[in-house]
Design an enzyme around this catalytic site. Structure first.
Site, PDB file in Angstrom:
ATOM      1  CG  ASN A   7       5.358 -14.132   5.681  1.00 39.98           C
ATOM      2  OD1 ASN A   7       4.614 -14.979   5.198  1.00 39.98           O
ATOM      3  ND2 ASN A   7       5.273 -12.854   5.381  1.00 39.98           N
ATOM      4  NE  ARG A  97       1.541 -11.653   7.174  1.00 40.78           N
ATOM      5  CZ  ARG A  97       1.790 -10.521   6.546  1.00 40.78           C
ATOM      6  NH1 ARG A  97       3.022 -10.136   6.367  1.00 40.78           N
ATOM      7  NH2 ARG A  97       0.819  -9.762   6.120  1.00 40.78           N
ATOM      8  CG  HIS A 186      -2.236  -5.383   5.290  1.00 48.43           C
ATOM      9  ND1 HIS A 186      -2.679  -4.502   4.333  1.00 48.43           N
ATOM     10  CD2 HIS A 186      -1.172  -6.027   4.744  1.00 48.43           C
ATOM     11  CE1 HIS A 186      -1.925  -4.614   3.243  1.00 48.43           C
ATOM     12  NE2 HIS A 186      -1.015  -5.534   3.467  1.00 48.43           N
ATOM     13  N   GLY A 218       1.146  -3.776  -0.585  1.00 52.05           N
ATOM     14  CA  GLY A 218      -0.305  -3.933  -0.473  1.00 52.05           C
ATOM     15  C   GLY A 218      -0.818  -2.788   0.388  1.00 52.05           C
ATOM     16  NE  ARG A 247      -2.238  -7.556  -3.967  1.00 50.98           N
ATOM     17  CZ  ARG A 247      -1.961  -7.607  -2.671  1.00 50.98           C
ATOM     18  NH1 ARG A 247      -2.820  -7.153  -1.790  1.00 50.98           N
ATOM     19  NH2 ARG A 247      -0.837  -8.124  -2.260  1.00 50.98           N
ATOM     20  NE  ARG A 290      11.221   3.494  -2.865  1.00 53.67           N
ATOM     21  CZ  ARG A 290      11.702   2.482  -2.167  1.00 53.67           C
ATOM     22  NH1 ARG A 290      12.599   2.700  -1.259  1.00 53.67           N
ATOM     23  NH2 ARG A 290      11.297   1.250  -2.400  1.00 53.67           N
ATOM     24  CD  GLU A 390       2.754  -6.731   8.580  1.00 53.71           C
ATOM     25  OE1 GLU A 390       3.640  -6.251   7.853  1.00 53.71           O
ATOM     26  OE2 GLU A 390       1.743  -7.264   8.122  1.00 53.71           O
TER      27      GLU A 390
HETATM   28  P1  AMP Z   1       6.055  -2.359   2.369  1.00 52.58           P
HETATM   29  O1  AMP Z   1       5.164  -3.318   1.646  1.00 52.58           O
HETATM   30  O2  AMP Z   1       5.476  -1.812   3.608  1.00 52.58           O
HETATM   31  O3  AMP Z   1       7.468  -2.913   2.560  1.00 52.58           O
HETATM   32  O4  AMP Z   1       6.223  -1.096   1.385  1.00 52.58           O
HETATM   33  C1  AMP Z   1       6.992  -1.166   0.224  1.00 52.58           C
HETATM   34  C2  AMP Z   1       6.668   0.011  -0.672  1.00 52.58           C
HETATM   35  O5  AMP Z   1       6.833   1.244   0.038  1.00 52.58           O
HETATM   36  C3  AMP Z   1       7.590   0.146  -1.873  1.00 52.58           C
HETATM   37  O6  AMP Z   1       7.167  -0.651  -2.947  1.00 52.58           O
HETATM   38  C4  AMP Z   1       7.480   1.612  -2.200  1.00 52.58           C
HETATM   39  O7  AMP Z   1       6.408   1.813  -3.111  1.00 52.58           O
HETATM   40  C5  AMP Z   1       7.115   2.273  -0.909  1.00 52.58           C
HETATM   41  N1  AMP Z   1       8.152   3.155  -0.376  1.00 52.58           N
HETATM   42  C6  AMP Z   1       9.201   2.853   0.396  1.00 52.58           C
HETATM   43  N2  AMP Z   1       9.944   3.968   0.674  1.00 52.58           N
HETATM   44  C7  AMP Z   1       9.321   5.008   0.045  1.00 52.58           C
HETATM   45  C8  AMP Z   1       9.559   6.422  -0.079  1.00 52.58           C
HETATM   46  N3  AMP Z   1      10.602   7.007   0.514  1.00 52.58           N
HETATM   47  N4  AMP Z   1       8.705   7.146  -0.818  1.00 52.58           N
HETATM   48  C9  AMP Z   1       7.649   6.559  -1.416  1.00 52.58           C
HETATM   49  N5  AMP Z   1       7.356   5.255  -1.332  1.00 52.58           N
HETATM   50  C10 AMP Z   1       8.182   4.487  -0.624  1.00 52.58           C
END
Ligand code: AMP
Length: 407
Positions: A7, A97, A186, A218, A247, A290, A390
């Protein structure tokens, strides 16, 4: 079969080397991130997993272009002591990707000059990603000349949407002349989830109806009928739809003119604000869910409002998509927030009780790397949590192209 998944971003290369037999039988041999390409000091984090133990190597060095970054990745992968392959020719395929190829390709393809031309042709509709993706392809062709190069498009899975879903209600020639339409993104994740949900439910993909909620940095939702996408929340770019980390998602376009008049912003500053300074961050100052939840628990009212806004928009879109997916089997939570955030799942589902979405608070507390069910016993609809992957989906599709070529 060893497949390298790449990617490439404008200043980064994310990669994963997967030894793959099938979607169920696979092993990640190495993964990593090359970043700050073009800056005075670049950084590489390279991980290997021999014997199930993660080994991490970090280095900083100037990486003027993607070329130097990829050269170093090849050295790390083939290192005589710590490497995971003897030489680059062991890698049978490289899966890339790629953001957007519009209506040109509705599936994964082997890369040739025509495919590269099509990716270039879509630079105006993917100005941040498509040029970087093409650069990644050209660098990989140089370092892996024996491998089959494959493009997996983020938009491809959404190509089954009907015109009533993908057209904007604007002068029709904007579509015919300028290719303006909803593409959706996605796609690789939603496709993985559609297949994984069908496997989990023990149904044929063509008989499986789900709403896939990819909630990460996203966020997008896809309405999937009989295994095919019929609608999705992202649009001509990944800005439309849900509220995200930074966003805005949906907004009345007239608001832009008004705020530009008030502030003197130009359209580029406005779009940067909508992409990078809006969403959770715009409302409460932080973009990681979080931190939003922690701040809300500590009494920060704007964080609580941002959390409510985020969940409410997810709830609204699930309701809308329930209207267009008859015989729904399940709604499926995935990606960073969808997989990990119990409070988000709880809040979203609480607003959907009257539609048969009834979350079990105990099951919602369980953490799992495998698919799990979260609905209360006897509830009319299933609520699933399925971790997305992915990279694995890209590797599987790359292998399919190689197998078909060898058949
Ligand atoms: P991704 O783009 O799928 O890697 O998701 C990343 C985002 O998932 C992070 O910026 C967090 O906002 C969220 N995230 C990851 N772990 C947690 C958690 N335990 N509780 C709430 N949000 C989470």
């Amino acid at each position: 079969m060893k497949i390298l998944v790449i990617n490439a971003g404008s200043s980064s290369i994310k990669y994963q080397l997967i030894d793959l037999e099938s979607v169920e039988r696979n092993a990640v041999l190495a993964s990593g991130l090359v970043e700050k390409i073009g800056e005075p000091v670049g950084r590489i984090v390279h991980k290997t997993y021999a014997g199930g133990a993660e080994k991490k190597h970090v280095e900083e060095r100037p990486l003027p272009t993607h070329n130097e970054g990829m050269a170093r990745v090849v050295e790390l992968l083939t290192d005589p002591a710590e490497g995971v392959v003897k030489d680059a020719s062991e890698i049978a395929g490289v899966g890339h990707r790629v953001l957007n190829c519009g209506e040109v390709y509705s599936d994964t393809v082997r890369i040739d000059a025509k495919v590269k031309e099509a990716i270039r042709d879509f630079f105006p509709l993917g100005p941040l990603h498509n040029p970087a993706n093409l650069m990644g392809i050209e660098v990989a062709e140089k370092f892996f000349p024996d491998a089959v190069q494959v493009a997996v498009f983020d938009t491809a899975f959404h190509q089954t949407m009907p015109p009533k879903a993908f057209l904007y209600a604007v002068p029709y020639e904007w579509y015919t002349k300028y290719r303006l339409r909803k593409y959706g993104f996605h796609g690789t994740s939603h496709k993985f989830i559609a297949a994984a949900a069908a496997r989990y439910l023990g149904k044929a993909p063509a008989d499986t109806n789900i709403i896939s909620l990819h909630l990460g940095n996203g966020c997008s939702i896809a309405a999937i009928r009989g295994g095919k996408c019929v609608d999705t929340t992202m649009g001509v770019t990944p800005l439309e739809g849900l509220m995200m980390g930074t966003r805005s998602g949906d907004i009345d376009p007239s608001a832009l003119e008004y705020v530009m008049d008030q502030t003197g912003m130009d359209i580029h500053q406005m779009l940067t604000t909508l992409n990078k300074k809006s969403g959770l961050k715009g409302v409460c100052g932080v973009n990681d869910m979080r931190e939003v939840i922690e701040a809300a628990a500590g009494g920060n009212e704007m964080a609580a409002t941002a959390f409510e806004m985020f969940c409410y928009r997810v709830q609204k879109y699930v309701g809308a998509y329930m209207a267009v997916v008859p015989n729904l089997d399940a709604i499926v939570f995935t990606a960073g927030i969808g997989q990990n955030s119990q409070p988000v799942r709880e809040r979203v589902c609480a607003g959907l009780e009257h539609l048969g979405i009834r979350l079990d608070p105990e099951k919602n507390r369980v953490r799992s790397d495998d698919p799990i069910e979260l609905q209360r016993d006897g509830a009319p609809l299933k609520i699933l949590m399925i971790p997305t992957n992915e990279e694995l989906q890209i590797a599987v599709e790359t292998k399919q192209i190689i197998d078909a070529a060898n058949a």
